[in-house]
Scaffold this motif. Structure first.
Motif, mmCIF file in Angstrom:
data_model
loop_
_atom_site.group_PDB
_atom_site.id
_atom_site.type_symbol
_atom_site.label_atom_id
_atom_site.label_comp_id
_atom_site.label_asym_id
_atom_site.label_seq_id
_atom_site.Cartn_x
_atom_site.Cartn_y
_atom_site.Cartn_z
ATOM 1 N N TYR A 91 -15.691 -7.330 0.117
ATOM 2 C CA TYR A 91 -14.502 -8.843 0.262
ATOM 3 C C TYR A 91 -14.031 -7.863 1.336
ATOM 4 O O TYR A 91 -12.688 -9.519 1.522
ATOM 5 N N HIS A 93 -11.665 -7.639 4.574
ATOM 6 C CA HIS A 93 -11.234 -8.078 6.073
ATOM 7 C C HIS A 93 -13.587 -8.523 6.181
ATOM 8 O O HIS A 93 -13.492 -7.491 6.990
ATOM 9 N N ASN A 94 -13.790 -8.987 6.031
ATOM 10 C CA ASN A 94 -15.014 -9.402 5.994
ATOM 11 C C ASN A 94 -15.528 -11.007 5.425
ATOM 12 O O ASN A 94 -16.200 -10.867 4.967
ATOM 13 N N TRP A 95 -14.712 -11.666 6.361
ATOM 14 C CA TRP A 95 -14.657 -13.132 5.827
ATOM 15 C C TRP A 95 -15.957 -13.928 6.091
ATOM 16 O O TRP A 95 -16.723 -13.171 7.438
ATOM 17 N N PRO A 96 -16.390 -15.352 5.483
ATOM 18 C CA PRO A 96 -15.634 -15.800 4.873
ATOM 19 C C PRO A 96 -15.560 -15.308 2.841
ATOM 20 O O PRO A 96 -15.681 -15.970 2.423
ATOM 21 N N HIS A 98 -14.176 -12.917 0.544
ATOM 22 C CA HIS A 98 -13.082 -12.477 -0.085
ATOM 23 C C HIS A 98 -13.391 -12.697 -2.004
ATOM 24 O O HIS A 98 -13.253 -12.044 -2.032
ATOM 25 N N TYR A 129 -6.363 -19.191 1.418
ATOM 26 C CA TYR A 129 -7.527 -18.783 1.171
ATOM 27 C C TYR A 129 -8.390 -18.300 -0.203
ATOM 28 O O TYR A 129 -9.479 -18.726 -0.358
ATOM 29 N N LYS A 133 -10.745 -20.544 -2.599
ATOM 30 C CA LYS A 133 -11.631 -19.551 -3.399
ATOM 31 C C LYS A 133 -11.518 -19.902 -5.031
ATOM 32 O O LYS A 133 -11.990 -20.178 -5.433
ATOM 33 N N ASP B 122 -5.672 -17.032 6.198
ATOM 34 C CA ASP B 122 -5.963 -16.009 5.573
ATOM 35 C C ASP B 122 -4.993 -15.134 5.522
ATOM 36 O O ASP B 122 -4.754 -13.842 5.522
ATOM 37 N N ASP B 145 -9.108 -24.021 9.092
ATOM 38 C CA ASP B 145 -9.160 -22.661 9.443
ATOM 39 C C ASP B 145 -9.495 -22.259 11.137
ATOM 40 O O ASP B 145 -10.585 -21.681 11.946
ATOM 41 N N GLU B 147 -9.584 -19.055 12.111
ATOM 42 C CA GLU B 147 -10.370 -17.688 12.250
ATOM 43 C C GLU B 147 -9.108 -16.506 12.590
ATOM 44 O O GLU B 147 -10.213 -15.806 13.534
ATOM 45 N N HIS B 331 -6.391 -7.507 11.291
ATOM 46 C CA HIS B 331 -7.279 -7.925 10.630
ATOM 47 C C HIS B 331 -8.442 -8.844 11.623
ATOM 48 O O HIS B 331 -9.198 -9.850 11.264
#
Lengths: 388, 388
Positions: A91, A93-96, A98, A129, A133, B122, B145, B147, B331
């Motif tokens: 989770y 910094h590995n969007w989406p 979270h 964000y 979620k 985020d 977003d 991103e 990020h």
């Protein structure tokens, strides 16, 4: 642990009482100061999503942290290991993806997903964000703003907390003395702050210094007309004023202080303005008493400014206690006209007066505790313009 | 100003190009590093809502700050005064009023309220409340977003930026040398950090030190098994290891470094584990080349760990550059398996390896620039376990 288990339990009960008053069954608190207050957790991990979860009937909060940070939570909190809940590295910094997806899974597993859930809508680090979620992961929950519920519980300090703030007050005075000593014409600002920060972190032989939630602010020359400027590598200039705004910190409790130093020849306008500022601060301090309001203090303060025809639009104080970057304010009472918060013994606030006029300004402040009879200052340190 | 107006204009153009690719007409960027990148704005005012607004056709961004902070924006940014937009004090911690109500008013006045608006969902400090104010204030806008659009533009540095990071690398090496000198059995951790912080802020005679976006982290003893722990007033213990994670900062550009020091008798297990860690780091570094991916670097790193049967679940690097609390990571790219970001010259990242085993751990790192041919390290500083 800085506090007894009993003190933590007492804090939890106050929070649960407030949750009941607001109709909140489950509280998600992400403010690092609130996390510290409720569990003892203390680490620089707040740049990732994390939180404390309080169920209205629980004996302990849950501390929700990154897998890598669980070790720190075992060391720092008073919680049983089972109440430290870890989320996986996938989770980060590995969007989406979270972390709050893992959070909503936990809430669902515990069958809390149809309850009324309070969140800290404008708390630092509770990003849009995070909120999305929670909303999408818990479609059956009733989600509402808890309106700084834990911050408000923090407003009245225990005697143990006051003692930590008193330690911080010794530290900030050491730092300010050092500032007066090292700010000299021709010295680079960074060299001066290097020594000031060293003093703040060293602390005293009895009380070690912690990091403050704001670094020393140091507007100088024309910068004294602006706010929130930090140091540069420029040199201090003979004849110019510098505003120094610092905090001592001991075990995350803060005692801030602002003073103004003038290098070189006495400047009557600045001396007089500093005196008027301090007269206003003193009038505010004299108005502090349990049962009075923040507004009463503000009215007394502005009455003096009005007498001198000084205009000041910004608030002149705010509650203080535990702090993490970026703020040592508690986001509750303001010393400003119209804030009708009633003062109680062991409410603590920073009364700060910055006066800005075109291209110059002066500033002073006091950290204050409301007592049974009136108030006491945390520091004993002249607020006069320091001319050298 | 740290950069030419041309460099700022060039950054703006890159951001506008990316906005076009993503179908965004107006960008609201609240990340303090992005605000600095786009305008030069630099002050500790990010504990209130503020932002930069970029219209896709504008010659300059707008800098939206608190009334009190406009003075700082006039001093620090390259913008025309008319592009510094102030909001009133009534919005300061006076909920339900919120600064973003003033923001949406401005967007409406400019008739941008039916456009496609990108936000940083985020980003630190972009709270759920900010987002709700934008949505309710601009019901006709298409909000999405962005991103980390600006963060991604920041990934490839200009030569001027690289030079600031090189200055920061000199500073961090000074700080780490000081750490090796002052960490000794019986010394309070706060006394050691006092001297380390002093060194980092002083900087070098040529390059003054700035505040880093993370304070020195200093897990020691059992704490080395945990992450993100800062110092206490406890004393260092003979025979225990301490992990030191620092960053030099020069004009907000960062160069971080982690090392491990062991007090007392050589411990073969820790020495060997440090060697294996550094072999893995070196394998990753050797795999860096323009055209390769972050995943390629990660694969080379983990291949060594796999050989030794060391399990490590967390990512092992991230992009670096400008930083404000609470994070010096950008990020964007992670050095982790599956991150297919292609490396280009002047991409800069921190490759950091923390190895944790029950109640102990070791850590080392390098700050790295991708070059035309391969890579170069910002620092020249042994990664061996420092035994003293």
């Amino acid at each position: 642990m800085n506090f007894t288990k009993e003190e933590y339990k007492n804090r939890l009960k106050k929070v649960q009482k407030s949750m009941q008053d607001k109709g909140i069954d489950v509280l998600i608190s992400q403010d690092p100061s609130n996390m510290n207050y409720l569990t003892g957790y203390d680490a620089w991990s707040f740049y990732y999503a994390q939180c404390v979860i309080v169920h209205i009937n629980a004996d302990e909060p849950l501390c929700f942290v990154r897998d890598q940070d669980a070790g720190g939570a075992y060391i720092k909190t008073y919680l049983k290991d089972e109440n430290i809940i870890k989320y996986g590295e996938k989770y980060i910094h590995n969007w989406p993806l979270h972390p709050y997806e893992a959070l909503t899974d936990i809430i669902k597993e515990r069958k809390w997903d149809k309850l009324s859930i309070g969140v800290e809508m404008d708390s630092h680090y509770f990003t849009a964000y995070c909120y999305e979620k929670i909303k999408s992961g818990l479609p059956n929950a009733k989600i509402s703003d808890c309106e700084r519920l834990v911050n408000w519980v923090r407003v009245v300090k225990s005697d143990t907390e006051i003692n930590l703030m008193k330690a911080a007050s010794l530290i900030v005075q050491t730092g300010m003395k050092k500032a007066f000593e090292v700010i000299n014409p021709g010295v680079r600002q960074c060299d001066a702050v290097s020594e000031i920060q060293a003093a703040l972190i060293k602390g005293t032989p009895e009380f070690g210094g912690d990091y403050a939630s704001i670094v020393p602010m140091l507007p100088t020359g024309k910068g004294t007309s602006a706010s929130h400027l930090t140091w540069t590598e420029d040199k201090f200039v003979e004849g110019e004023a510098t505003i120094i705004e610092l905090s001592g910190s001991h075990k995350k409790y803060h005692c801030p202080m602002a003073r103004t130093v003038l290098l070189g020849k006495a400047d009557q306008l600045k001396i007089d303005t500093m005196k008027k500022t301090n007269e206003a601060l003193q009038a505010g301090i004299d108005a502090i008493k349990p049962g009075k309001t923040a507004d009463d203090v503000a009215q007394a303060f502005w009455k003096v400014l009005d007498k001198y025809g000084i205009e000041k639009t910004s608030r002149t104080g705010y509650s203080i206690g535990i702090g993490y970057p970026p703020d040592w304010g508690e986001h509750t009472l303001n010393i400003s006209k119209g804030d009708m918060t009633i003062l109680e013994p062991n409410i603590t606030f920073h009364m700060i007066a910055v006066m800005q006029f075109g291209n110059w300004g002066v500033e002073a402040s006091e950290a204050i505790r409301v007592t049974d009879q009136g108030s006491e200052l945390f520091c004993n340190f002249s607020k006069d313009l320091h001319i050298k």
